[in-house]
Motif scaffolding. Structure first.
Motif, PDB file in Angstrom:
ATOM      1  N   VAL A 120       0.837  -1.267   0.042  1.00 57.93           N
ATOM      2  CA  VAL A 120       0.066  -0.185   0.196  1.00 57.93           C
ATOM      3  C   VAL A 120       0.943   1.216  -0.124  1.00 57.93           C
ATOM      4  O   VAL A 120       1.749   1.393   0.830  1.00 57.93           O
ATOM      5  CB  VAL A 120      -0.940  -0.042   1.214  1.00 57.93           C
ATOM      6  CG1 VAL A 120      -2.028   1.280   1.008  1.00 57.93           C
ATOM      7  CG2 VAL A 120      -1.686  -1.335   1.615  1.00 57.93           C
ATOM      8  N   LEU A 171      -8.891  -5.176  -0.590  1.00 57.06           N
ATOM      9  CA  LEU A 171      -8.191  -4.176  -1.442  1.00 57.06           C
ATOM     10  C   LEU A 171      -9.203  -2.920  -1.686  1.00 57.06           C
ATOM     11  O   LEU A 171      -8.798  -1.860  -1.773  1.00 57.06           O
ATOM     12  CB  LEU A 171      -7.877  -4.911  -2.634  1.00 57.06           C
ATOM     13  CG  LEU A 171      -6.691  -5.916  -2.592  1.00 57.06           C
ATOM     14  CD1 LEU A 171      -6.602  -6.862  -3.896  1.00 57.06           C
ATOM     15  CD2 LEU A 171      -5.442  -5.321  -2.356  1.00 57.06           C
ATOM     16  N   THR A 172     -10.686  -3.415  -1.799  1.00 53.90           N
ATOM     17  CA  THR A 172     -11.529  -2.514  -2.368  1.00 53.90           C
ATOM     18  C   THR A 172     -11.801  -1.387  -1.097  1.00 53.90           C
ATOM     19  O   THR A 172     -11.849  -0.046  -1.296  1.00 53.90           O
ATOM     20  CB  THR A 172     -12.833  -3.164  -2.627  1.00 53.90           C
ATOM     21  OG1 THR A 172     -12.630  -4.057  -3.547  1.00 53.90           O
ATOM     22  CG2 THR A 172     -13.833  -2.134  -2.771  1.00 53.90           C
ATOM     23  N   ARG A 200      -8.464   1.071  -0.784  1.00 51.71           N
ATOM     24  CA  ARG A 200      -8.294   1.693  -1.790  1.00 51.71           C
ATOM     25  C   ARG A 200      -9.259   3.119  -1.582  1.00 51.71           C
ATOM     26  O   ARG A 200      -8.835   4.042  -2.166  1.00 51.71           O
ATOM     27  CB  ARG A 200      -8.971   0.856  -3.214  1.00 51.71           C
ATOM     28  CG  ARG A 200      -8.451   1.965  -4.243  1.00 51.71           C
ATOM     29  CD  ARG A 200      -8.616   0.917  -5.623  1.00 51.71           C
ATOM     30  NE  ARG A 200      -7.495   0.097  -5.775  1.00 51.71           N
ATOM     31  CZ  ARG A 200      -7.462  -1.238  -5.914  1.00 51.71           C
ATOM     32  NH1 ARG A 200      -8.448  -2.019  -5.792  1.00 51.71           N
ATOM     33  NH2 ARG A 200      -6.469  -2.164  -6.040  1.00 51.71           N
ATOM     34  N   LYS A 201     -10.296   2.842  -0.915  1.00 46.29           N
ATOM     35  CA  LYS A 201     -11.321   3.878  -0.786  1.00 46.29           C
ATOM     36  C   LYS A 201     -10.694   4.915  -0.030  1.00 46.29           C
ATOM     37  O   LYS A 201     -11.203   6.106   0.079  1.00 46.29           O
ATOM     38  CB  LYS A 201     -12.605   3.555  -0.032  1.00 46.29           C
ATOM     39  CG  LYS A 201     -13.337   2.530  -1.049  1.00 46.29           C
ATOM     40  CD  LYS A 201     -14.824   2.465  -0.343  1.00 46.29           C
ATOM     41  CE  LYS A 201     -15.623   1.210  -1.532  1.00 46.29           C
ATOM     42  NZ  LYS A 201     -16.572   0.765  -0.855  1.00 46.29           N
ATOM     43  N   ASP A 209      -1.867   3.935  -3.870  1.00 47.95           N
ATOM     44  CA  ASP A 209      -2.341   2.841  -4.778  1.00 47.95           C
ATOM     45  C   ASP A 209      -1.969   1.677  -3.775  1.00 47.95           C
ATOM     46  O   ASP A 209      -1.444   1.592  -2.627  1.00 47.95           O
ATOM     47  CB  ASP A 209      -0.888   2.578  -5.591  1.00 47.95           C
ATOM     48  CG  ASP A 209      -0.926   1.870  -6.837  1.00 47.95           C
ATOM     49  OD1 ASP A 209      -1.997   1.320  -6.863  1.00 47.95           O
ATOM     50  OD2 ASP A 209       0.027   1.702  -7.538  1.00 47.95           O
ATOM     51  N   ILE A 210      -2.645   0.563  -4.217  1.00 48.03           N
ATOM     52  CA  ILE A 210      -2.642  -0.618  -3.330  1.00 48.03           C
ATOM     53  C   ILE A 210      -2.789  -1.943  -4.444  1.00 48.03           C
ATOM     54  O   ILE A 210      -3.447  -1.973  -5.432  1.00 48.03           O
ATOM     55  CB  ILE A 210      -3.819  -0.827  -2.398  1.00 48.03           C
ATOM     56  CG1 ILE A 210      -3.835  -2.174  -1.542  1.00 48.03           C
ATOM     57  CG2 ILE A 210      -5.177  -0.649  -3.226  1.00 48.03           C
ATOM     58  CD1 ILE A 210      -4.667  -2.058  -0.295  1.00 48.03           C
ATOM     59  N   THR A 249      -2.005   1.181 -11.946  1.00 50.53           N
ATOM     60  CA  THR A 249      -2.785   2.414 -11.566  1.00 50.53           C
ATOM     61  C   THR A 249      -1.891   3.701 -11.710  1.00 50.53           C
ATOM     62  O   THR A 249      -2.191   4.676 -11.299  1.00 50.53           O
ATOM     63  CB  THR A 249      -3.445   2.494 -10.465  1.00 50.53           C
ATOM     64  OG1 THR A 249      -2.535   1.976  -9.248  1.00 50.53           O
ATOM     65  CG2 THR A 249      -4.618   1.226 -10.078  1.00 50.53           C
TER      66      THR A 249
END
Length: 167
Positions: free
Chosen positions: A8, A62-63, A66-67, A73-74, A163
């Motif tokens: 992360v 992960l979701t 990421r928020k 980035d992850i 990303t």
């Protein structure tokens, strides 16, 4: 269930680590290993997290991570396309009778004896976690006084992630 290793990239600010770790805790994930380090960009830190999960739990973490607005980035560090390393420091009771046997094991594992006293020594060893586990298994027949492991850190062999161009 398998060992998952994620990387992360976060803003280098106060309380960011707390926010990441809290997210894992609130979702019921136990963190097995956690390392944090600087990157080539002083405004960004890298957090490597190891936990046990399945594909669904990995996708969820992960979701959710990421928020967070502090996350740049992850991504997952897949075993086939990443390198993992860890540092081990081990203090072993070692009088004159066992020192040479311990030194042989240390040399085979390409470690170093970094401190020596009359009745103990300290070994430094770096490598893949499996290498450190193997070393610890061999050293189990000696009197181990203290062990300290840094936890896993890793890096992908190829591009950072897909990303990177989003920034």
């Amino acid at each position: 269930m398998k060992k998952e290793i994620i990387s992360v990239f976060v803003e280098n600010k106060a309380n960011v680590l707390t926010r990441i770790v809290s997210l894992f805790g609130r979702r019921g994930f136990n963190i097995d290993s956690l390392t944090v380090s600087a990157t080539n960009d002083p405004s960004i830190s890298r957090i490597t997290v190891v936990f046990i999960g399945n594909d669904q739990s990995l996708s969820q973490i992960l979701t959710q991570t990421r928020k967070l607005e502090v996350v740049k980035d992850i991504f997952t560090l897949e075993k086939e396309s990443s390198l993992y390393r860890e540092l081990l420091l081990m203090k072993v009771s070692a009088d004159k009778k066992v020192r040479s046997a311990i030194k042989e094991i240390v040399d085979i594992y390409r470690g170093k004896i970094i401190s020596l006293s009359k009745d103990s020594l300290i070994v430094e060893l770096t490598g893949a976690p499996e290498k450190l586990d193997g070393f610890m298994d061999l050293m189990d027949c000696y009197e181990i006084i203290e062990v300290c492991r840094t936890g896993i850190t890793g890096i992908s062999r190829g591009p950072l992630s897909n990303t990177d161009s989003d920034d």
